[in-house]
Design a protein around this motif. Structure first.
Motif, PDB file in Angstrom:
ATOM      1  N   TYR A 120       0.810  -1.216   0.000  1.00  0.00           N
ATOM      2  CA  TYR A 120       0.000   0.000   0.000  1.00  0.00           C
ATOM      3  C   TYR A 120       0.847   1.271   0.000  1.00  0.00           C
ATOM      4  N   GLN A 121       1.764   1.389   0.951  1.00  0.00           N
ATOM      5  CA  GLN A 121       2.572   2.609   1.031  1.00  0.00           C
ATOM      6  C   GLN A 121       3.805   2.534   0.128  1.00  0.00           C
ATOM      7  N   GLY A 122       4.417   1.341   0.060  1.00  0.00           N
ATOM      8  CA  GLY A 122       5.629   1.211  -0.736  1.00  0.00           C
ATOM      9  C   GLY A 122       5.392   1.247  -2.225  1.00  0.00           C
ATOM     10  N   ALA A 123       4.494   0.368  -2.702  1.00  0.00           N
ATOM     11  CA  ALA A 123       4.244   0.269  -4.137  1.00  0.00           C
ATOM     12  C   ALA A 123       3.172   1.251  -4.603  1.00  0.00           C
ATOM     13  N   ALA A 124       1.942   1.091  -4.113  1.00  0.00           N
ATOM     14  CA  ALA A 124       0.848   1.954  -4.577  1.00  0.00           C
ATOM     15  C   ALA A 124       1.029   3.399  -4.116  1.00  0.00           C
ATOM     16  N   THR A 128      -8.067 -11.746  -5.366  1.00  0.00           N
ATOM     17  CA  THR A 128      -9.392 -11.481  -5.906  1.00  0.00           C
ATOM     18  C   THR A 128      -9.308 -10.383  -6.947  1.00  0.00           C
ATOM     19  N   ASP A 129     -10.257 -10.376  -7.859  1.00  0.00           N
ATOM     20  CA  ASP A 129     -10.330  -9.325  -8.860  1.00  0.00           C
ATOM     21  C   ASP A 129     -10.510  -7.976  -8.160  1.00  0.00           C
ATOM     22  N   VAL A 130      -9.809  -6.966  -8.623  1.00  0.00           N
ATOM     23  CA  VAL A 130      -9.848  -5.657  -7.964  1.00  0.00           C
ATOM     24  C   VAL A 130     -11.263  -5.088  -7.928  1.00  0.00           C
ATOM     25  N   ASP A 131     -11.997  -5.196  -9.034  1.00  0.00           N
ATOM     26  CA  ASP A 131     -13.358  -4.657  -9.065  1.00  0.00           C
ATOM     27  C   ASP A 131     -14.251  -5.384  -8.065  1.00  0.00           C
ATOM     28  N   ARG A 140      -9.897   4.536  -1.896  1.00  0.00           N
ATOM     29  CA  ARG A 140      -9.008   5.037  -2.944  1.00  0.00           C
ATOM     30  C   ARG A 140      -9.389   4.467  -4.311  1.00  0.00           C
ATOM     31  N   ASP A 141      -8.868   5.082  -5.379  1.00  0.00           N
ATOM     32  CA  ASP A 141      -9.343   4.742  -6.716  1.00  0.00           C
ATOM     33  C   ASP A 141      -8.855   3.371  -7.179  1.00  0.00           C
ATOM     34  N   LYS A 162      -5.202  -1.554  -8.069  1.00  0.00           N
ATOM     35  CA  LYS A 162      -4.527  -2.403  -9.055  1.00  0.00           C
ATOM     36  C   LYS A 162      -3.033  -2.480  -8.766  1.00  0.00           C
ATOM     37  N   MET A 163      -2.446  -1.364  -8.353  1.00  0.00           N
ATOM     38  CA  MET A 163      -1.022  -1.368  -7.987  1.00  0.00           C
ATOM     39  C   MET A 163      -0.789  -2.220  -6.744  1.00  0.00           C
ATOM     40  N   VAL A 164      -1.715  -2.171  -5.793  1.00  0.00           N
ATOM     41  CA  VAL A 164      -1.614  -3.009  -4.593  1.00  0.00           C
ATOM     42  C   VAL A 164      -1.631  -4.481  -4.990  1.00  0.00           C
ATOM     43  N   ALA A 165      -2.579  -4.861  -5.829  1.00  0.00           N
ATOM     44  CA  ALA A 165      -2.699  -6.258  -6.268  1.00  0.00           C
ATOM     45  C   ALA A 165      -1.446  -6.719  -7.004  1.00  0.00           C
ATOM     46  N   LYS A 166      -0.924  -5.860  -7.869  1.00  0.00           N
ATOM     47  CA  LYS A 166       0.292  -6.199  -8.611  1.00  0.00           C
ATOM     48  C   LYS A 166       1.467  -6.396  -7.658  1.00  0.00           C
ATOM     49  N   ALA A 167       1.552  -5.571  -6.627  1.00  0.00           N
ATOM     50  CA  ALA A 167       2.634  -5.699  -5.651  1.00  0.00           C
ATOM     51  C   ALA A 167       2.539  -7.020  -4.892  1.00  0.00           C
ATOM     52  N   PHE A 168       1.332  -7.362  -4.435  1.00  0.00           N
ATOM     53  CA  PHE A 168       1.161  -8.634  -3.730  1.00  0.00           C
ATOM     54  C   PHE A 168       1.574  -9.813  -4.612  1.00  0.00           C
ATOM     55  N   ASP A 169       1.175  -9.788  -5.877  1.00  0.00           N
ATOM     56  CA  ASP A 169       1.548 -10.867  -6.795  1.00  0.00           C
ATOM     57  C   ASP A 169       3.066 -10.953  -6.942  1.00  0.00           C
ATOM     58  N   SER A 170       3.710  -9.795  -6.978  1.00  0.00           N
ATOM     59  CA  SER A 170       5.173  -9.761  -7.095  1.00  0.00           C
ATOM     60  C   SER A 170       5.834 -10.355  -5.855  1.00  0.00           C
TER      61      SER A 170
END
Length: 207
Positions: A103-107, A136-139, A159-160, A165-173
């Motif tokens: 959340y804070q680092g990536a997004a 889970t899907d972001v939407d 938040r938007d 989406k950036m949070v989800a991408k970070a977790f996957d990484s």
């Protein structure tokens, strides 16, 4: 004997709190002494910081958020998590350091390495033995989060979509980079199906 430390991570509306409760109950039924907790929070000091962090009334920069999360985490680890593990208890925690990194680092664009450094003294060598990433899907997740009771809607769930989406991408990484610690579970499935997948991961990784 040292206890085991399990964290549940994922974006908004992934079902972490529900699955933490179900996992704790299942572990209790297996005869284990389990502590269920959450972040931010888990101790009186950390809960006080939680109110500031999750309330939307006071604007905070990503840097301020990261330091507040680290302060709450330091109290949580020193007061609750580390003593419980040393006493041989298992700890199930809804969110931990990976959420702050995402959340804070990536997004939040503070930088994952910067946030990791901020947290070094907060957690020391107390890292999860297993992290369950509820994907889970972001939407879908955002819709679930916004449907919760008003007192559970916080500054982050509001938040938007691009942020989430950036949070989800970070977790996957994180999961891809550390497959020994992470177990990824499809949180789009029904509650009991997800719970069974988590139990399987725990039995496979921590038996």
């Amino acid at each position: 004997m040292q206890g085991k430390f399990i964290t549940l991570e994922g974006g908004e509306g992934a079902g972490k709190s529900t699955q933490a409760r179900l996992l704790t109950s299942w572990l209790h039924d297996r005869g284990l002494n389990v502590v269920e907790t959450r972040e931010p929070g888990g101790t009186p000091g950390a809960d006080a910081i939680r109110e500031l962090l999750l309330g939307g009334n006071v604007p905070l920069t990503a840097t301020a958020e990261a330091h507040l999360f680290a302060a709450a985490r330091a109290d949580h680890v020193e007061t609750l998590i580390r003593p419980a593990l040393a006493a041989g208890r298992w700890v199930v925690c809804d969110r931990f350091i990976d959420s702050t990194l995402a959340y804070q680092g990536a997004a939040g664009k503070l930088g994952v390495d910067v946030v990791r450094t901020i947290n070094e003294t907060a957690i020391g060598d107390t890292m999860p033995d297993l992290t369950i990433l509820l994907r889970t899907d972001v939407d879908t997740g955002t819709r679930r989060a916004l449907a919760r009771d008003g007192d559970e809607t916080d500054r982050f769930s509001m938040r938007d979509v691009e942020f989430h989406k950036m949070v989800a991408k970070a977790f996957d990484s994180f999961a891809a980079d550390d497959p020994d610690r992470f177990a990824v579970v499809d949180a789009e499935q029904g509650i009991e199906t997800v719970a069974k997948a988590i139990r399987t991961a725990v039995e496979t990784r921590l038996s």
